[in-house]
Design a protein around this motif. Structure first.
Motif, PDB file in Angstrom:
ATOM      1  N   ARG A 133       0.887  -1.402  -0.109  1.00 37.01           N
ATOM      2  CA  ARG A 133       0.017   0.162  -0.178  1.00 37.01           C
ATOM      3  C   ARG A 133       0.834   1.074  -0.043  1.00 37.01           C
ATOM      4  O   ARG A 133       2.065   1.334   0.724  1.00 37.01           O
ATOM      5  CB  ARG A 133      -0.969   0.075   1.130  1.00 37.01           C
ATOM      6  N   LYS A 134       0.576   2.220  -0.875  1.00 32.06           N
ATOM      7  CA  LYS A 134       1.186   3.456  -0.691  1.00 32.06           C
ATOM      8  C   LYS A 134       0.690   4.448  -0.160  1.00 32.06           C
ATOM      9  O   LYS A 134       1.196   4.981   0.784  1.00 32.06           O
ATOM     10  CB  LYS A 134       1.340   3.772  -2.444  1.00 32.06           C
ATOM     11  N   LYS A 135      -0.588   4.734  -0.463  1.00 32.29           N
ATOM     12  CA  LYS A 135      -1.338   5.657   0.392  1.00 32.29           C
ATOM     13  C   LYS A 135      -2.661   5.705  -0.187  1.00 32.29           C
ATOM     14  O   LYS A 135      -3.160   5.214  -1.352  1.00 32.29           O
ATOM     15  CB  LYS A 135      -0.948   7.073   0.240  1.00 32.29           C
ATOM     16  N   ASP A 136      -3.648   6.085   0.806  1.00 31.07           N
ATOM     17  CA  ASP A 136      -5.236   5.676   0.495  1.00 31.07           C
ATOM     18  C   ASP A 136      -5.587   4.745  -0.422  1.00 31.07           C
ATOM     19  O   ASP A 136      -5.565   3.502   0.059  1.00 31.07           O
ATOM     20  CB  ASP A 136      -5.561   7.089  -0.293  1.00 31.07           C
TER      21      ASP A 136
END
Length: 307
Positions: free
Chosen positions: A88-91
Motif C-alpha cells: 500500500r502506497k497511500k489511500d
C-alpha cells in the motif's frame, strides 16, 4: 517442341528433409524475446474492491529454445498475482514491486522458459473499501401505441430497486440505475419483458435484470361537469360559471368507474391579488389515476365581489 522437365520425386524428398533439418537446428537454439502475458489478480479481501481495471498484461523478457518459445506463444499462459501481497502506497493506491515478483512469476512459467526481467518497475492498483446502497431502477422505454390505445396505469418495475456495491467514491455519484433501452411498436395489449440493468464499471449489483410490466387499454373520451371551489377568497364573491366541464381520456375498462366525486376543481383568489388578474383560472387538484385530462372548459372563471 516444348521441353518437358521431369523432376525426380527424390528431389522433393531431399528438399523437405533439408527444411525440416534446418528448422530443427534453429528451433534448438536459445532466443531472448519479449512477451506480454495475461495477468489475473486473486485473493481480494471480501470488504475490498478494485476501483479501476488493473494492468491485464505484464511485459516479460524471457529466454528459451525456439521450441519452448513457440509452445508458449500458442498457449494461454497467465500469471496469477496474490493481492494479499500488494504494497500500500497511500489511500487507495497499491502496487506490486516487479523485482520482488521475479521468483513468483518464474515459478508460473513453463519448464524451460527463463525469466530475464519484468519490463515494468511497478504494477499499480487502486483498491478501495467496499460499500453498498440501494437505488431505484428507471425504465428506458420508447413505446408507440396502436391508434386509440395508451397506458392504462403507470409502468411497473419488479424489483423497483437494486442493491449496488462498490468503492464509496463511486457510489456517491449514483442516485439511480437505468434499464437497457427497449423500443415497443404498435402496442395494443399488456406486455411483460425482462430488461438488463445498465451498471457502471466497477459497480456490482445484487441483480442483473428486472421485469417491466406495461398495462395497455383502448381509450375513449368522456366528459363530466364539476363544481368550482374558491380558496383564499373574500366572503362575498360570486363566480361565473359555477361549474366547468372536464374532457378526459379513459380506458374502456374504467369508463364506468369515473365519477364526479373523484374530481376537485379549485380557483385561487391570490391569483387576482398577486397578479392583478381580472379572472380566475380553474385548476384540477384531484382526479382518478385512471384518466388523463384533455382540457378544461372554460379556461377562465369570471367573478364578482359584493361590497
Amino acid at each position: 517442341m516444348k521441353n518437358i522437365f521431369n523432376i525426380p520425386k527424390t528431389f522433393f524428398g531431399f528438399l523437405l528433409a533439408s527444411i525440416l533439418f534446418w528448422l530443427l537446428i534453429n528451433l534448438s537454439k536459445e532466443y531472448t524475446v519479449e512477451i506480454a502475458i495475461d495477468t489475473v489478480y486473486t485473493n481480494l479481501s471480501i470488504e475490498k474492491t478494485i476501483i479501476e481495471t488493473p494492468i491485464k498484461k505484464i511485459p516479460l523478457l524471457i529466454k528459451g529454445s525456439g521450441f519452448k518459445l513457440i509452445s508458449t506463444s500458442f498457449s494461454n499462459d497467465q500469471v496469477v498475482l496474490n493481492l494479499e501481497k500488494a504494497n500500500r502506497k497511500k489511500d487507495v493506491h497499491y502496487y506490486f514491486y516487479a523485482e520482488k515478483l521475479q521468483s513468483e512469476v518464474q515459478s508460473q512459467l513453463k519448464s524451460g522458459i527463463e525469466l530475464i526481467s519484468i519490463q515494468k518497475d511497478t504494477i499499480p492498483l487502486k483498491i478501495g473499501t467496499l460499500h453498498s446502497k440501494e437505488v431505484p431502477l428507471i425504465t428506458n422505454l420508447d413505446i408507440n401505441f396502436k391508434l386509440g390505445h395508451d397506458l392504462s396505469s403507470p409502468v411497473i418495475v419488479k424489483p423497483n430497486t437494486v442493491l449496488i456495491s462498490g468503492e464509496e467514491s463511486l457510489l456517491k455519484n449514483i442516485s439511480f440505475l437505468e434499464l437497457e433501452p427497449i423500443n415497443l411498436d404498435n402496442v395494443a395489449k399488456n406486455i411483460k419483458i425482462n430488461a438488463s440493468i445498465n451498471t457502471p464499471p466497477n459497480i456490482k449489483p445484487n441483480i442483473t435484470s428486472a421485469e417491466i410490466s406495461v398495462f395497455v387499454d383502448k381509450f375513449t373520451e368522456g366528459e363530466i361537469e364539476i363544481s368550482v371551489s374558491i380558496k383564499n377568497a373574500p366572503k362575498e364573491i360570486n363566480i361565473f360559471p359555477k361549474k366547468v366541464k372536464i374532457i378526459y381520456k379513459v380506458g374502456l375498462k374504467n369508463f364506468n368507474k369515473v365519477d364526479a366525486n373523484l374530481f376537485k376543481i379549485e380557483c385561487d383568489y391570490n391569483q387576482v391579488k398577486n397578479n392583478k388578474a381580472t379572472y380566475l383560472t380553474p385548476k384540477l387538484t384531484e382526479l382518478p389515476d385512471s384518466i388523463s385530462v384533455v382540457r378544461i372548459v372554460p379556461k377562465k372563471i369570471d367573478f364578482l365581489i359584493h361590497n
